[in-house]
Design an enzyme around this catalytic site. Structure first.
Site, PDB file in Angstrom:
ATOM      1  N   GLU A   1       0.731  -1.425   0.204  1.00 55.91           N
ATOM      2  CA  GLU A   1       0.021   0.096   0.085  1.00 55.91           C
ATOM      3  C   GLU A   1       0.832   1.413  -0.100  1.00 55.91           C
ATOM      4  OE1 GLU A   1      -2.161  -1.575   3.442  1.00 55.91           O
ATOM      5  OE2 GLU A   1      -3.922  -1.022   2.439  1.00 55.91           O
TER       6      GLU A   1
ATOM      7  N   GLU B   1      -3.382  -9.548   4.258  1.00 55.19           N
ATOM      8  CA  GLU B   1      -4.141  -9.166   5.535  1.00 55.19           C
ATOM      9  C   GLU B   1      -5.379 -10.201   5.517  1.00 55.19           C
ATOM     10  OE1 GLU B   1      -3.320  -6.858   3.156  1.00 55.19           O
ATOM     11  OE2 GLU B   1      -2.660  -5.053   4.116  1.00 55.19           O
TER      12      GLU B   1
END
Ligand code: HXC
Length: 258
Positions: A112, A132
């Site tokens: 990210e 995640e």
């Protein structure tokens, strides 16, 4: 300035930030994010810097947010801290161009953070992913929004739902990275690209960045209108006058604002 979790240096007009927590594969702990924010602020304020390179080690750009730090947090904690907003968003808000030079793992928050940069140059050993889901959570630093915009829904869903990693070749095929280079050439290539960018008129590079970023924020007609007005506004830059005059005079432009 020296920092605990990053290394900072300047090469010519290029400011380089190297994430440096080798024991944790550059996991992005709170202290690192604070260091990074200070370094980026300093480069933004430094008129000698025209482009920034953000990189990690040969093994890891960053293996994500620091899981050991996150695991004790409650809902109240993350809500009250607005966990991940403060500090992290600086990377996407830097006004000068910022290039991510990614080798090794760019996972979770690492992927990210790379996507918050303007473009990604990948070493051939780079691995990207949003794992995640394997931790019982979801990307929290823009992954569910930037990935589909950059690589489309199919690939983004595939990565976010399976948590798998993709290699540099797949990342280039799907448009996440702009180029792949051999690992031992990564910094030379990233710095050369950054030097090229930094050799242009700074206000021009800054509005170019702002205009491209509008493409991810607005409908086409609004974005085109933004571009048109911004393009018009460049006619007020003295470097725009210089650039066009230099072309007509068959000489190299001597930028005033670099
Ligand atoms: C804390 C981490 C870490 C992380 C690695 N380490 N990633 N610590 N947070 N994200 C630590 C390990 O605990 C270990 O410390 C050391 O770094 C070396 O890692 P190993 O696992 O021993 O290395 P290896 O076997 O080579 O495996 C590499 C790996 C693996 C595949 C990258 O480390 C891994 O899966 N890491 C987690 C990746 C991940 O799930 N990232 C998403 C995080 S969540 P010790 O002390 O044991 O030697 C996230 C949320 C974002 O990013 C949302 C908001 C930002």
């Amino acid at each position: 300035t020296t920092y605990e979790n990053i290394q900072v240096e300047t090469k010519g007009r290029v400011g380089i930030v190297r994430l440096n927590r080798p024991k944790a594969l550059n996991a992005l702990c709170a202290a690192l994010i604070v260091d990074l924010g200070h370094a980026l602020d300093a480069f933004e304020a430094d008129p000698g810097v025209g482009c920034i390179v953000l990189t990690g080690s040969d093994k890891a750009f960053a293996a994500g947010a620091d899981i050991k730090e996150m695991k004790e947090k409650s809902y109240q904690d993350v809500f009250l801290q607005d966990f991940i907003t403060v500090g992290w968003e600086k990377v996407s808000q830097v006004r000068k161009p910022i290039v991510a030079a990614v080798a090794g793992y760019a996972l979770g928050g690492g992927c990210e953070m790379a996507m918050m940069c303007d473009f990604i140059i990948a070493a051939d050993n780079a691995r990207f992913g949003q794992p995640e889901i394997t931790l019982g959570t979801i990307p929290g630093a823009g992954g569910t929004q930037r990935l589909p915009r950059f690589i489309g829904k199919a690939k983004a869903m595939d990565l976010v739902l399976t948590g798998r990693m993709m290699d540099a070749a797949e990342a280039e095929r799907c448009g996440l990275v702009s180029r792949i280079v051999p690992l031992d050439k990564l910094m030379d290539e990233a710095i050369a690209a950054a030097e090229k960018i930094a050799s242009m008129s700074l206000p021009a590079t800054m509005v170019a960045k702002e205009a491209v970023n509008q493409a991810f924020e607005t409908p086409l007609a609004t974005g085109i209108r933004f571009e048109r007005r911004t393009f018009h506004a460049t006619f007020a830059f003295d470097d725009r006058v210089e650039g066009m005059n230099a072309f007509a005079d068959k000489r190299k432009a001597a930028w005033k604002h670099r």
